[in-house]
Motif scaffolding. Structure first.
Motif, PDB file in Angstrom:
ATOM      1  N   THR A 132       0.840  -1.199  -0.010  1.00  0.00           N
ATOM      2  CA  THR A 132       0.012   0.019   0.048  1.00  0.00           C
ATOM      3  C   THR A 132       1.088   1.135   0.233  1.00  0.00           C
ATOM      4  OG1 THR A 132      -0.181   0.188   2.394  1.00  0.00           O
ATOM      5  CG2 THR A 132      -1.894  -1.276   1.337  1.00  0.00           C
ATOM      6  N   SER A 133       0.164   2.137  -0.538  1.00  0.00           N
ATOM      7  CA  SER A 133       0.977   3.647  -0.719  1.00  0.00           C
ATOM      8  C   SER A 133       0.005   4.573  -0.835  1.00  0.00           C
ATOM      9  CB  SER A 133       2.110   3.709  -1.936  1.00  0.00           C
ATOM     10  OG  SER A 133       1.538   3.260  -3.148  1.00  0.00           O
ATOM     11  N   VAL A 134       0.546   5.988  -0.377  1.00  0.00           N
ATOM     12  CA  VAL A 134      -0.292   7.109  -0.261  1.00  0.00           C
ATOM     13  C   VAL A 134      -0.207   7.824  -1.706  1.00  0.00           C
ATOM     14  CG1 VAL A 134      -0.918   9.373   0.666  1.00  0.00           C
ATOM     15  CG2 VAL A 134      -0.146   7.383   2.336  1.00  0.00           C
ATOM     16  N   PHE A 135      -1.248   7.698  -2.351  1.00  0.00           N
ATOM     17  CA  PHE A 135      -1.215   8.633  -3.558  1.00  0.00           C
ATOM     18  C   PHE A 135      -1.486  10.121  -3.445  1.00  0.00           C
ATOM     19  CE2 PHE A 135      -4.203  10.350  -7.145  1.00  0.00           C
ATOM     20  CZ  PHE A 135      -2.944  10.279  -8.215  1.00  0.00           C
ATOM     21  N   LYS A 136      -2.388  10.354  -2.507  1.00  0.00           N
ATOM     22  CA  LYS A 136      -2.817  11.724  -2.171  1.00  0.00           C
ATOM     23  C   LYS A 136      -3.176  11.895  -0.790  1.00  0.00           C
ATOM     24  CE  LYS A 136      -3.796  16.144  -3.435  1.00  0.00           C
ATOM     25  NZ  LYS A 136      -2.766  17.116  -4.066  1.00  0.00           N
ATOM     26  N   ASP A 137      -2.490  12.581  -0.051  1.00  0.00           N
ATOM     27  CA  ASP A 137      -3.135  12.897   1.375  1.00  0.00           C
ATOM     28  C   ASP A 137      -4.444  13.931   1.317  1.00  0.00           C
ATOM     29  OD1 ASP A 137      -1.406  11.713   3.400  1.00  0.00           O
ATOM     30  OD2 ASP A 137       0.108  13.100   2.713  1.00  0.00           O
ATOM     31  N   ALA A 138      -5.191  13.799   2.327  1.00  0.00           N
ATOM     32  CA  ALA A 138      -6.533  14.575   2.529  1.00  0.00           C
ATOM     33  C   ALA A 138      -6.147  15.901   2.207  1.00  0.00           C
ATOM     34  CB  ALA A 138      -7.051  14.367   3.998  1.00  0.00           C
ATOM     35  N   GLN A 139      -6.888  16.814   1.700  1.00  0.00           N
ATOM     36  CA  GLN A 139      -6.792  18.084   1.345  1.00  0.00           C
ATOM     37  C   GLN A 139      -6.715  18.896   2.649  1.00  0.00           C
ATOM     38  OE1 GLN A 139     -10.461  18.979  -0.818  1.00  0.00           O
ATOM     39  NE2 GLN A 139      -9.033  19.741  -2.332  1.00  0.00           N
ATOM     40  N   LYS A 140      -5.757  19.889   2.570  1.00  0.00           N
ATOM     41  CA  LYS A 140      -5.474  20.752   3.723  1.00  0.00           C
ATOM     42  C   LYS A 140      -6.243  22.085   3.475  1.00  0.00           C
ATOM     43  CE  LYS A 140      -2.459  17.963   5.649  1.00  0.00           C
ATOM     44  NZ  LYS A 140      -2.366  16.813   4.794  1.00  0.00           N
ATOM     45  N   SER A 141      -6.185  22.837   4.421  1.00  0.00           N
ATOM     46  CA  SER A 141      -7.012  24.129   4.620  1.00  0.00           C
ATOM     47  C   SER A 141      -6.313  25.013   3.438  1.00  0.00           C
ATOM     48  CB  SER A 141      -6.996  24.665   5.645  1.00  0.00           C
ATOM     49  OG  SER A 141      -7.416  26.137   5.894  1.00  0.00           O
ATOM     50  N   ASN A 142      -5.012  25.352   3.377  1.00  0.00           N
ATOM     51  CA  ASN A 142      -4.352  26.038   2.579  1.00  0.00           C
ATOM     52  C   ASN A 142      -4.566  25.824   1.151  1.00  0.00           C
ATOM     53  OD1 ASN A 142      -2.701  23.646   3.030  1.00  0.00           O
ATOM     54  ND2 ASN A 142      -1.025  24.628   1.901  1.00  0.00           N
ATOM     55  N   GLU A 143      -4.794  24.679   0.695  1.00  0.00           N
ATOM     56  CA  GLU A 143      -5.017  24.127  -0.742  1.00  0.00           C
ATOM     57  C   GLU A 143      -6.388  24.706  -0.983  1.00  0.00           C
ATOM     58  OE1 GLU A 143      -4.374  20.052  -1.878  1.00  0.00           O
ATOM     59  OE2 GLU A 143      -3.617  19.599   0.403  1.00  0.00           O
ATOM     60  N   LEU A 144      -7.236  24.730  -0.497  1.00  0.00           N
ATOM     61  CA  LEU A 144      -8.580  25.298  -0.602  1.00  0.00           C
ATOM     62  C   LEU A 144      -8.434  26.970  -0.709  1.00  0.00           C
ATOM     63  CD1 LEU A 144     -11.088  22.943   1.420  1.00  0.00           C
ATOM     64  CD2 LEU A 144     -10.437  22.670  -0.914  1.00  0.00           C
ATOM     65  N   LEU A 145      -7.911  27.494   0.451  1.00  0.00           N
ATOM     66  CA  LEU A 145      -7.754  28.914   0.419  1.00  0.00           C
ATOM     67  C   LEU A 145      -6.947  29.513  -0.601  1.00  0.00           C
ATOM     68  CD1 LEU A 145      -7.222  29.440   4.315  1.00  0.00           C
ATOM     69  CD2 LEU A 145      -9.131  29.611   3.061  1.00  0.00           C
ATOM     70  N   THR A 146      -6.009  28.456  -1.241  1.00  0.00           N
ATOM     71  CA  THR A 146      -5.449  29.170  -2.502  1.00  0.00           C
ATOM     72  C   THR A 146      -6.374  29.243  -3.772  1.00  0.00           C
ATOM     73  OG1 THR A 146      -3.270  28.501  -1.517  1.00  0.00           O
ATOM     74  CG2 THR A 146      -3.412  28.559  -4.103  1.00  0.00           C
ATOM     75  N   ILE A 147      -7.057  28.110  -3.644  1.00  0.00           N
ATOM     76  CA  ILE A 147      -8.021  28.182  -5.009  1.00  0.00           C
ATOM     77  C   ILE A 147      -8.848  29.278  -4.686  1.00  0.00           C
ATOM     78  CG2 ILE A 147      -9.906  26.901  -5.967  1.00  0.00           C
ATOM     79  CD1 ILE A 147      -8.517  24.146  -5.136  1.00  0.00           C
ATOM     80  N   LEU A 148      -9.281  29.549  -3.547  1.00  0.00           N
ATOM     81  CA  LEU A 148     -10.316  30.737  -3.439  1.00  0.00           C
ATOM     82  C   LEU A 148      -9.725  32.124  -3.616  1.00  0.00           C
ATOM     83  CD1 LEU A 148     -12.455  28.915  -0.544  1.00  0.00           C
ATOM     84  CD2 LEU A 148     -13.259  29.424  -2.916  1.00  0.00           C
ATOM     85  N   GLY A 149      -8.317  32.082  -3.611  1.00  0.00           N
ATOM     86  CA  GLY A 149      -7.773  33.623  -3.627  1.00  0.00           C
ATOM     87  C   GLY A 149      -7.191  34.192  -2.603  1.00  0.00           C
ATOM     88  N   TYR A 150      -7.092  33.336  -1.320  1.00  0.00           N
ATOM     89  CA  TYR A 150      -6.723  33.951  -0.050  1.00  0.00           C
ATOM     90  C   TYR A 150      -4.867  33.480   0.250  1.00  0.00           C
ATOM     91  CZ  TYR A 150     -11.708  34.259   0.962  1.00  0.00           C
ATOM     92  OH  TYR A 150     -12.999  34.463   1.142  1.00  0.00           O
ATOM     93  N   GLU A 151      -4.547  33.003  -0.935  1.00  0.00           N
ATOM     94  CA  GLU A 151      -3.270  32.659  -0.509  1.00  0.00           C
ATOM     95  C   GLU A 151      -2.280  33.613  -0.097  1.00  0.00           C
ATOM     96  OE1 GLU A 151      -3.109  33.717  -4.914  1.00  0.00           O
ATOM     97  OE2 GLU A 151      -4.563  32.905  -3.617  1.00  0.00           O
ATOM     98  N   ASN A 152      -2.565  35.101  -0.305  1.00  0.00           N
ATOM     99  CA  ASN A 152      -1.678  36.241   0.218  1.00  0.00           C
ATOM    100  C   ASN A 152      -2.395  37.133   1.352  1.00  0.00           C
ATOM    101  OD1 ASN A 152       0.228  35.929  -1.930  1.00  0.00           O
ATOM    102  ND2 ASN A 152      -1.211  36.990  -3.412  1.00  0.00           N
ATOM    103  N   GLU A 153      -3.444  36.526   1.842  1.00  0.00           N
ATOM    104  CA  GLU A 153      -4.080  37.089   2.970  1.00  0.00           C
ATOM    105  C   GLU A 153      -3.161  36.875   4.168  1.00  0.00           C
ATOM    106  OE1 GLU A 153      -6.783  39.085   2.778  1.00  0.00           O
ATOM    107  OE2 GLU A 153      -6.705  38.537   0.690  1.00  0.00           O
TER     108      GLU A 153
END
Length: 467
Positions: free
Chosen positions: A446-467
């Motif tokens: 078994t191996s990890v393909f993708k970890d659970a999403q983190k808050s910063n990933e979603l905030l970056t998509i939403l445009g909050y990365e520089n807040e």
């Protein structure tokens, strides 16, 4: 008295089954103890892909077709192709392509995947690349580039009257083409004819006017597909026979035509009571093709299929923990899971698609009737008897003894429809995704393909990365 959950299942279904067994109260999936080998190591919610099942389904299907061809003394060959749209993930394509198969594409970016697979030695320029779908701009350009680069079996399946000219405008090389039939839909649909393809009555004329005297193109394939899939009912056989009439008429005026693509649509297991005779259907399809061709005195075509869900669907599952039980009235008990059906199993609420749902542990406990609720604030975020065919029974909820549940055969479409790696409803994070495969010694790895999403990933998509 037989009051344990395992008693309920054994009385209701033929159990255990090939992929499901129970040991010491825990569910095993292909001999993998999900609680011990996955949940205790990776937690929940959790998605997993069991890669060996992909190869198993491909090889079994090729065996059925080979046996039917031998039994019926059928003169054509069989070619298995995989619909990438069912799951585009690299680990899925890598596993599927171990089995000497071909690829069906449906969009411009699919061609970029083909190039990546070619670069890594997973594909060669002799593999069939069947380019389906309504084609414009970048898709057309990418197909033309493949042809220019020497992919001899890149076959654009012509979907409308303009596509052929658009491809020719971008390449001077000679290339093969197919034509898709616009099949008539099942009466339950609000429309009579598929929006994809060219009408039955127009195909021979289209060939004669556009391809027959065109020195740059060669018609090799007729493509047939119906949305409801391959079923043993009057509708499917009627549409297949209509398709065969078109094939023999087209073959009589087109010597280069030698392949019939019957599309896909094999169902996958969605209940422990699932019963589908794949071998019978394959034999009967080949039998009908042979009869139609012999009666018309034309050679039998090579047969292509495009199996998507069937290839990858039964390889995956999603695991949840029951966080809490809410008793909203005298009769309804809501088991709340630690994720969302809307985000992780979108087909379960969007089209009431049925999946196999079983507890992971506590099979030796008493059971109760429940409803399953997701974490979002949306009233549609639930799974109940409408999706599950009948009432949902699970081992009794105990606050201090967690219950885990699994949804199985979820490997097709759920990640792409749910928007893998993107925003999720109520910002519920996507779960961790685990790959399960067999090592060289046959041991499970078994191996990890993708970890659970983190808050910063979603905030970056939403445009909050520089807040």
């Amino acid at each position: 008295m037989n009051t344990k959950y395992i008693d309920l299942i054994e009385q209701t279904f033929d159990f255990p089954q090939e992929e499901f067994q129970v040991n010491d109260g825990n569910l095993l999936f292909h001999n993998i103890d999900i609680l011990e080998d996955l949940i205790k190591q990776y937690g929940t919610p959790l998605k997993f892909t069991y890669l060996p099942k992909i190869s198993q389904n491909i090889q079994q299907t090729k065996k059925w077709f080979y046996e039917a061809i031998q039994k019926l003394d059928y003169s054509g060959s069989y070619n298995y192709s995989y619909c990438t749209k069912s799951s585009h993930f690299k680990h899925v394509l890598d596993e599927a392509l171990k089995n000497d198969i071909h690829i069906e594409t449906s969009s411009a970016f699919d061609i970029d995947i083909v190039r990546a697979l070619y670069k890594n030695g997973k594909l060669n320029n002799q593999n069939y690349i069947l380019c389906n779908g309504f084609k414009r701009d970048q898709y057309i350009a990418n197909i033309a580039n493949l042809i220019e680069d020497g992919f001899e079996n890149c076959i654009p399946i012509i979907d409308n009257f303009e596509e052929l000219g658009l491809i020719q405008s971008l390449t001077n090389k000679k290339f093969k083409v197919g034509i898709r039939i616009a099949s008539e839909e099942e009466p339950k649909f609000e429309f009579y004819t598929s929006r994809l393809g060219i009408g039955y009555k127009n195909i021979v004329n289209f060939y004669q006017e556009t391809i027959a005297n065109n020195p740059q193109t060669e018609l090799k394939m007729l493509h047939f597909f119906i949305n409801t899939g391959i079923k043993d009912n009057a509708y499917y056989w009627n549409e297949l026979l209509k398709c065969l009439k078109v094939y023999v008429n087209l073959k009589k005026c087109c010597p280069s035509l030698d392949s019939l693509n019957i599309g896909g649509g094999f169902p996958i297991k969605n209940t422990l009571a699932f019963n589908y005779d794949y071998q019978y259907m394959i034999e009967e399809i080949i039998h009908q093709i042979k009869i139609a061709c012999e009666e018309a005195d034309v050679p039998c075509p090579h047969i292509f299929t495009e199996f998507g869900s069937y290839t990858v669907g039964e390889s995956a599952g999603t695991i949840y923990k029951v966080l809490y039980q809410k008793k909203q009235n005298d009769r309804e008990k809501w088991n709340m899971i630690d994720s969302s059906f809307i985000t992780t199993l979108p087909d379960s609420w969007a089209i009431n698609k049925r999946f196999i749902m079983l507890p992971i542990n506590k099979w030796d406990h008493d059971y109760e009737r429940v409803l399953l609720g997701g974490l979002t604030c949306d009233s549609d975020d639930y799974y109940n008897s409408e999706q599950h065919v009948n009432a949902i029974y699970l081992p009794i909820y105990e606050k201090d003894n967690p219950l885990y549940i699994g949804f199985f055969n979820t490997g097709a479409y759920q990640e792409s429809i749910g928007g893998f790696g993107g925003l999720q409803h109520c910002l519920i994070p996507q779960p961790k995704h685990i790959i399960i495969q067999k090592g060289k010694d046959g041991a499970i790895e078994t191996s990890v393909f993708k970890d659970a999403q983190k808050s910063n990933e979603l905030l970056t998509i939403l445009g909050y990365e520089n807040e």
